[in-house]
Design a protein around this motif. Structure first.
Motif, PDB file in Angstrom:
ATOM      1  N   LEU A 168      17.836  23.714 -53.308  1.00  0.00           N
ATOM      2  CA  LEU A 168      17.035  22.955 -52.356  1.00  0.00           C
ATOM      3  C   LEU A 168      16.973  23.631 -50.991  1.00  0.00           C
ATOM      4  O   LEU A 168      16.013  23.442 -50.250  1.00  0.00           O
ATOM      5  CB  LEU A 168      17.612  21.537 -52.219  1.00  0.00           C
ATOM      6  N   ALA A 169      18.019  24.388 -50.662  1.00  0.00           N
ATOM      7  CA  ALA A 169      18.060  25.094 -49.369  1.00  0.00           C
ATOM      8  C   ALA A 169      18.485  26.530 -49.631  1.00  0.00           C
ATOM      9  O   ALA A 169      19.635  26.914 -49.392  1.00  0.00           O
ATOM     10  CB  ALA A 169      19.022  24.406 -48.406  1.00  0.00           C
ATOM     11  N   PRO A 170      17.564  27.355 -50.139  1.00  0.00           N
ATOM     12  CA  PRO A 170      17.942  28.702 -50.586  1.00  0.00           C
ATOM     13  C   PRO A 170      18.430  29.624 -49.483  1.00  0.00           C
ATOM     14  O   PRO A 170      19.049  30.639 -49.772  1.00  0.00           O
ATOM     15  CB  PRO A 170      16.643  29.234 -51.221  1.00  0.00           C
ATOM     16  N   GLY A 171      18.191  29.305 -48.240  1.00  0.00           N
ATOM     17  CA  GLY A 171      18.652  30.168 -47.159  1.00  0.00           C
ATOM     18  C   GLY A 171      19.887  29.645 -46.466  1.00  0.00           C
ATOM     19  O   GLY A 171      20.186  30.042 -45.332  1.00  0.00           O
ATOM     20  N   ASP A 172      20.633  28.770 -47.107  1.00  0.00           N
ATOM     21  CA  ASP A 172      21.796  28.124 -46.498  1.00  0.00           C
ATOM     22  C   ASP A 172      23.053  28.957 -46.754  1.00  0.00           C
ATOM     23  O   ASP A 172      23.524  29.059 -47.887  1.00  0.00           O
ATOM     24  CB  ASP A 172      21.957  26.723 -47.092  1.00  0.00           C
ATOM     25  N   GLY A 173      23.582  29.564 -45.693  1.00  0.00           N
ATOM     26  CA  GLY A 173      24.775  30.381 -45.835  1.00  0.00           C
ATOM     27  C   GLY A 173      25.988  29.581 -46.272  1.00  0.00           C
ATOM     28  O   GLY A 173      26.813  30.062 -47.059  1.00  0.00           O
ATOM     29  N   LEU A 174      26.107  28.354 -45.782  1.00  0.00           N
ATOM     30  CA  LEU A 174      27.227  27.515 -46.197  1.00  0.00           C
ATOM     31  C   LEU A 174      27.136  27.201 -47.691  1.00  0.00           C
ATOM     32  O   LEU A 174      28.146  27.112 -48.382  1.00  0.00           O
ATOM     33  CB  LEU A 174      27.243  26.220 -45.385  1.00  0.00           C
ATOM     34  N   GLY A 175      25.900  27.024 -48.180  1.00  0.00           N
ATOM     35  CA  GLY A 175      25.713  26.774 -49.605  1.00  0.00           C
ATOM     36  C   GLY A 175      26.179  27.952 -50.439  1.00  0.00           C
ATOM     37  O   GLY A 175      26.834  27.781 -51.472  1.00  0.00           O
ATOM     38  N   TYR A 176      25.844  29.156 -49.995  1.00  0.00           N
ATOM     39  CA  TYR A 176      26.327  30.342 -50.696  1.00  0.00           C
ATOM     40  C   TYR A 176      27.859  30.383 -50.683  1.00  0.00           C
ATOM     41  O   TYR A 176      28.495  30.719 -51.687  1.00  0.00           O
ATOM     42  CB  TYR A 176      25.780  31.608 -50.038  1.00  0.00           C
ATOM     43  N   TYR A 204      36.747  33.061 -47.833  1.00  0.00           N
ATOM     44  CA  TYR A 204      36.679  33.072 -49.291  1.00  0.00           C
ATOM     45  C   TYR A 204      36.798  34.495 -49.830  1.00  0.00           C
ATOM     46  O   TYR A 204      37.379  34.719 -50.907  1.00  0.00           O
ATOM     47  CB  TYR A 204      35.372  32.436 -49.764  1.00  0.00           C
ATOM     48  N   LEU A 205      36.246  35.458 -49.086  1.00  0.00           N
ATOM     49  CA  LEU A 205      36.346  36.847 -49.511  1.00  0.00           C
ATOM     50  C   LEU A 205      37.800  37.325 -49.477  1.00  0.00           C
ATOM     51  O   LEU A 205      38.202  38.145 -50.313  1.00  0.00           O
ATOM     52  CB  LEU A 205      35.471  37.736 -48.624  1.00  0.00           C
ATOM     53  N   TYR A 206      38.581  36.809 -48.547  1.00  0.00           N
ATOM     54  CA  TYR A 206      40.007  37.159 -48.535  1.00  0.00           C
ATOM     55  C   TYR A 206      40.680  36.627 -49.797  1.00  0.00           C
ATOM     56  O   TYR A 206      41.440  37.345 -50.466  1.00  0.00           O
ATOM     57  CB  TYR A 206      40.697  36.583 -47.291  1.00  0.00           C
ATOM     58  N   ALA A 213      29.540  38.639 -56.791  1.00  0.00           N
ATOM     59  CA  ALA A 213      28.093  38.866 -56.787  1.00  0.00           C
ATOM     60  C   ALA A 213      27.389  37.921 -55.815  1.00  0.00           C
ATOM     61  O   ALA A 213      26.476  38.326 -55.087  1.00  0.00           O
ATOM     62  CB  ALA A 213      27.538  38.690 -58.203  1.00  0.00           C
ATOM     63  N   THR A 214      27.823  36.660 -55.789  1.00  0.00           N
ATOM     64  CA  THR A 214      27.198  35.690 -54.880  1.00  0.00           C
ATOM     65  C   THR A 214      27.487  36.057 -53.428  1.00  0.00           C
ATOM     66  O   THR A 214      26.609  35.957 -52.561  1.00  0.00           O
ATOM     67  CB  THR A 214      27.713  34.275 -55.181  1.00  0.00           C
ATOM     68  N   ALA A 215      28.714  36.467 -53.150  1.00  0.00           N
ATOM     69  CA  ALA A 215      29.069  36.863 -51.782  1.00  0.00           C
ATOM     70  C   ALA A 215      28.246  38.066 -51.331  1.00  0.00           C
ATOM     71  O   ALA A 215      27.751  38.112 -50.197  1.00  0.00           O
ATOM     72  CB  ALA A 215      30.560  37.180 -51.699  1.00  0.00           C
ATOM     73  N   GLU A 216      28.087  39.034 -52.227  1.00  0.00           N
ATOM     74  CA  GLU A 216      27.296  40.219 -51.877  1.00  0.00           C
ATOM     75  C   GLU A 216      25.833  39.848 -51.654  1.00  0.00           C
ATOM     76  O   GLU A 216      25.174  40.386 -50.760  1.00  0.00           O
ATOM     77  CB  GLU A 216      27.431  41.269 -52.985  1.00  0.00           C
ATOM     78  N   GLU A 217      25.335  38.928 -52.472  1.00  0.00           N
ATOM     79  CA  GLU A 217      23.950  38.477 -52.289  1.00  0.00           C
ATOM     80  C   GLU A 217      23.794  37.799 -50.938  1.00  0.00           C
ATOM     81  O   GLU A 217      22.806  38.040 -50.221  1.00  0.00           O
ATOM     82  CB  GLU A 217      23.557  37.519 -53.413  1.00  0.00           C
ATOM     83  N   ALA A 218      24.763  36.951 -50.573  1.00  0.00           N
ATOM     84  CA  ALA A 218      24.690  36.259 -49.284  1.00  0.00           C
ATOM     85  C   ALA A 218      24.682  37.262 -48.139  1.00  0.00           C
ATOM     86  O   ALA A 218      23.883  37.150 -47.200  1.00  0.00           O
ATOM     87  CB  ALA A 218      25.864  35.297 -49.147  1.00  0.00           C
ATOM     88  N   GLN A 219      25.558  38.251 -48.220  1.00  0.00           N
ATOM     89  CA  GLN A 219      25.629  39.225 -47.131  1.00  0.00           C
ATOM     90  C   GLN A 219      24.393  40.111 -47.095  1.00  0.00           C
ATOM     91  O   GLN A 219      23.944  40.512 -46.020  1.00  0.00           O
ATOM     92  CB  GLN A 219      26.906  40.052 -47.278  1.00  0.00           C
TER      93      GLN A 219
END
Length: 975
Positions: free
Chosen positions: A627-635, A671-673, A653-659
């Protein structure tokens, strides 16, 4: 195949079979989860074309990530057995769910919307199912529809997926239909599928219409004794009208079904999104009280004319028809329920800076009340600006916003202007088609003075909503004036707008706090400023401050809009009372009222996280992100839920996509830590720690995480120093409860390691800083584990009673924290009137209340005492001399590394398991007696292996840690 192990899947039972395969329930022995394994039938396994179709099923479905589509985990082959590992779904097929009876309207609409949404997701990826039927739709026990079996899916290359039917796209389709055999199930085929024509996504829409018909009537639209009879009916006949079969079927639903079942696909719905929108509209109209007669009015003016003539009121009705037709025509040129819009900055011609940000925020609040309109989120705007090579603070002028509008695939943008005219102000609003530049609708109002600007803007926005196509019913029902929904103070609204941008667009909760505080100082009755301040504090781990501000918002909730009331009430149950069931119910009602709002599913995911229901958490997070594809918190939520579920590759993969999309947030680095820790990636952990230096609100968390990693390896001196720095950093950021949590965690660590005096001191430090629910709970646990000291016991009793009194409705306190404290009290108690075994039995009984929530997150991901009930139960079984049961509890911890990550109990679970196996082997441990009954010789080797695992983990540990010295002594006795 029952009982066999294929790859790392142990076959448990047969679930069913079909033309494209046999399905078994299996256990994934690596991840300890149930899966469904689909194998090719033996007579087809060697057929190259069948094998290709089978592999294509996996390829097609694995490309999709949607809560309404069965998730594909793996594809493989062993001993000539080709298989697909997929999500195991607990529920029943839609065929059984219908069971020959019409479904209630609300279920028809909910399931229809879900299936249409799943098909829309598949079609957008160029995937056509071609075998939509009740047997291929599963309804979970939660009521979620899941589309199964993409075995007949046809891939359409994305480059031509959007070309019209009959174009050159047909030559690109990768069809693998068996020559001379129609692919699909006859009763649910489209006419073009029966004829063998080239297919596009509209074939699935016909099949969806057949599903809706069956749900509405309880019977198939087309049935017969032979395939030929069925095919002839599909090509030439209409099914019995749904309302003839079921008089309770609303006329509007029958319209949707009839349009989906048009034999000419050019007259049919052209996309699953269109069906979804009509079903959502019917759902909304039904829930908001529109009558069946209102819903039933046909759209076409000639049909209205005929109906009116029969009624004998031709002249009057023709006039009404003409007005209605013009209104309908006007609306068709504005927006539909599937369109999104971008909100531009106001053009401020007054020279008064107070109107900057404030008016745009006020307009956003008014428009967000609408369940019809969907504004592009601030996250998405920031992401798109970065892709455009523009800074985050770029002014959203007409030229900028038009480009931004096109890039986000939106239909229109809204621009506003304000100009002064003497003591009056002129406010203009305009919706513009961002592709053509043509104005869609306009509105202009005047305000008699500065203090009337928000009131005038509110009236203009309400009128604009109706002109854009929203129903008058919802405009009137959901239309709280801006100055009431927000604040009559322009200055307060401006500060609130800046705080909301920091919080929502950047994920900067630390930076948002002073801006919300300033808004409240300007207007002490600003309900949503309190609410968002409460959310910011919650995400910073400051639960007491969060509850204080959320409670104030709750007291002021009658002054806000309906959507904001949902926000406040859901967060009140979540942050203040802690009643997760009420929070869940409120979020679900919010989602029903505002189906395009990403906040309810996003926060539902966090609720399920607290309860330990992580598959549901991930499903809700994915829905929120859709619903909010550009939401960093959602990622970030998708990343952490995958981490918790031990799906580390998906998390990465999701983290890399977000970045890659510039959706970087402080939470993502935390979360990456954790992800790097679980992957044993020292360089990755160091990278995140280096990033955090000087980052307010993040530096202290990563210092705390680093202290956890040190303690996980038994490096206590290093852990103490890092904890000291984390506490100092949190105090500098004015995060008192967070600092108290770190001190409490240090106390618990010292108690676990056998340093009673240090544990009591650190617990006292924590309690002196804050009485937050998590820090108080962990400090009390540390005091208990430090030994049966009378003074400490009295303090613990006081703390336990205080938690019970302050949080009587809190799900986590009542069903996680308090049972664990009470159990540990029994284990610690040195009561001469009772035996250790009897106390252990009481502890085990006390922990029964926590069993449903023991895998949940009691706190935040920054500081959270996860799985403490499991660890204490393991110790209780050791005290009760039940080695097998104790080993099983410690294994739970080892099986869920994504939940415990680097908490000390994650390391000590190896030692607990070693002691449990030693007990099973008949070996006396420290303070333990052999288990009753015959010894288990095989357990001895397991015990040695577990001791070795622990001592290897602690090979660089500080040598003077008491529990390490005990472990070495015990291991020596086993050699």
């Amino acid at each position: 195949m029952i009982g066999q192990t294929i790859s790392h899947y142990r076959i448990l039972e047969k679930l069913g079979a079909g033309g494209m395969g046999v399905v078994f329930k299996a256990q994934d022995t690596r991840l300890d989860r149930a899966v469904a394994l689909k194998f090719l039938p033996e007579d087809s396994a060697q057929d190259s074309q069948t094998l290709e179709r089978f592999r294509r099923e996996a390829h097609a479905a694995s490309a999709l990530n949607h809560p309404g589509i069965c998730t594909i985990y793996d594809i493989g082959e062993q001993d000539s057995h080709s298989f697909i590992a997929m999500e195991y779904i607990d529920g029943e097929t839609l065929r059984r769910y219908i069971n020959g009876k019409p479904l209630p309207l609300d279920r028809i609409l909910e399931l229809g919307i879900q299936i249409a949404d799943a098909l829309d997701a598949a079609h957008s990826e160029g995937i056509i199912h071609r075998d939509i039927k009740p047997a291929n739709i599963f309804v979970t026990k939660r009521g979620q529809a899941k589309v199964l079996d993409f075995g007949l899916a046809k891939l359409v290359p994305k480059a031509v997926a959007d070309q019209p039917s009959g174009s050159s796209r047909d030559s690109h389709e990768q069809s693998l239909s068996i020559v001379g055999v129609i692919s699909g199930t006859p009763s649910y085929m489209s006419p073009e599928q029966v004829r063998g024509d080239d297919l596009d996504s509209r074939t699935d829409l016909f099949s969806l219409g057949l599903l809706l018909y069956e749900m509405a009537t309880g019977r198939q639209a087309y049935s017969g004794n032979t395939g030929g009879v069925i095919i002839e009916a599909i090509l030439t006949r209409q099914p019995a009208p749904a309302r003839t079969v079921n008089p309770d079927c609303p006329p509007k639903l029958e319209e949707v079904i009839n349009k989906a079942l048009e034999k000419d696909r050019n007259l049919r719905y052209q996309s699953a999104a269109e069906i979804r929108a009509d079903l959502q509209r019917l759902k909304r109209d039904t829930e908001t009280g529109l009558t069946a007669t209102t819903i039933a009015i046909p759209r076409h003016p000639m049909r209205r004319y005929k109906w009116a003539m029969i009624a004998g009121a031709a002249v009057v009705v023709i006039g009404l028809i003409a007005g209605g037709w013009l209104f309908t025509s006007r609306r068709t040129h504005a927006l539909s329920e599937t369109d999104t819009i971008v909100l531009a900055d106001f053009t401020n011609k007054t020279g008064d800076a107070v109107f900057d940000d404030a008016l745009r925020q006020g307009l956003a609040v008014q428009l967000e009340q609408s369940p019809f309109l969907s504004l592009i989120s601030e996250h998405r705007i920031q992401q798109t600006l970065q892709l455009m090579g523009r800074p985050a603070d770029t002014k959203l002028t007409t030229n900028i916003v038009r480009d931004l509008c096109q890039r986000t695939g939106s239909k229109a943008y809204l621009s506003g202007s304000i100009a002064s005219m003497g003591t009056n102000y002129v406010i203009g609003l305009k919706a513009v088609n961002c592709t053509t530049g043509d104005p869609l609708v306009e509105e202009q109002v005047q305000a008699a003075g500065k203090e009337k600007v928000l009131e005038a803007l509110s009236k203009a926005a309400s009128s604009l909503r109706e002109k854009l196509g929203e129903s008058l019913n919802t405009v009137e029902k959901l239309d709280t004036p801006i100055e009431q929904a927000t604040t009559p103070s322009l200055e307060a609204l401006q500060s609130f707008s800046l705080g909301r941008k920091a919080m929502v667009a950047k994920g900067d909760f630390t930076g948002a706090v002073p801006l919300f505080q300033h808004a409240i100082a300007l207007d002490p009755n600003f309900a949503m400023a309190y609410a968002l301040l409460g959310t910011s504090y919650h995400n910073l781990g400051e639960k007491n401050l969060s509850a204080e501000n959320t409670r104030k918002a709750f007291e002021l909730r009658e002054k806000v809009s309906e959507r904001e009331k949902f926000y406040i009430e859901s967060h009140y149950h979540d942050f203040v009372t802690g009643d997760m069931e009420k929070a869940r119910q409120t979020y679900e009602l919010w989602a029903q009222t505002y189906p395009r709002d990403s906040v309810p599913p996003t926060n539902l995911g966090v609720v399920y996280q607290s309860l330990g229901q992580y598959e549901k958490s991930l499903a809700e997070a994915l829905e929120g992100s859709r619903l909010a594809p550009g939401d960093g918190l959602g990622y970030g939520n998708i990343v952490i839920f995958n981490v918790i579920l031990n799906r580390l590759d998906q998390a990465r993969a999701t983290a890399e996509e977000a970045q890659s999309k510039n959706l970087d947030t402080p939470e993502l680095h935390l979360y990456l830590y954790q992800l790097a820790f679980l992957r044993n990636d020292a360089e990755g952990m160091a990278k995140q720690l280096a990033w955090s230096v000087g980052q307010p609100g993040a530096e202290n968390v990563l210092l705390y995480y680093e202290s956890g990693t040190a303690s996980y390896h038994g490096q206590l001196a290093k852990a103490r120093e890092l904890t000291r720095r984390a506490i100092a950093s949190a105090a500098h950021a004015e995060e008192e409860e967070t600092a108290a949590g770190y001190a409490a965690a240090a106390a618990f660590r010292e108690a676990l390691f056998g340093n009673a005096t240090e544990a009591r001191q650190r617990a006292a430090d924590s309690l002196a800083i804050s009485n937050g629910r998590e820090s108080q709970y962990v400090a009390a646990m540390a005091l208990l584990m430090a030994g049966d000291d009378p003074k400490s016991q009295a303090e613990v009793q006081k703390l336990t009673e205080d938690l019970a009194k302050r949080f009587p409705e809190d799900t986590i306190v009542q069903f996680n924290s308090l049972p664990t404290l009470r159990a540990q009290q029994f284990l610690t108690r040195n009561d001469p009137a009772s035996t250790p075994a009897a106390n252990a039995a009481k502890a085990i009984e006390a922990l029964q209340a926590a069993s449903a929530y023991e895998l949940g997150f009691p706190g935040t991901t920054r500081f959270s005492p996860n799985m403490y009930p499991v660890y204490v139960r393991g110790q209780a079984f050791l005290a009760a001399r039940q080695g097998a049961q104790a080993a099983a509890e410690f294994q739970k911890i080892l099986d869920h590394p994504g939940i415990v990550t680097n908490d000390p109990i994650a390391a000590l679970a190896h030692l607990g398991q070693a002691r449990a196996y030693a007990m099973q082997a008949g070996v006396v441990g420290p303070g333990l007696s052999p288990a009753s009954g015959a010894a288990d010789p095989s357990a001895l080797s397991k015990s040695r292996a577990a001791y070795t695992d622990f001592l290897t983990l602690w090979k660089d540990a500080d040598p003077d840690i008491p529990i390490l010295q005990q472990a070495k002594t015990e291991f020596t006795k086993l050699k």
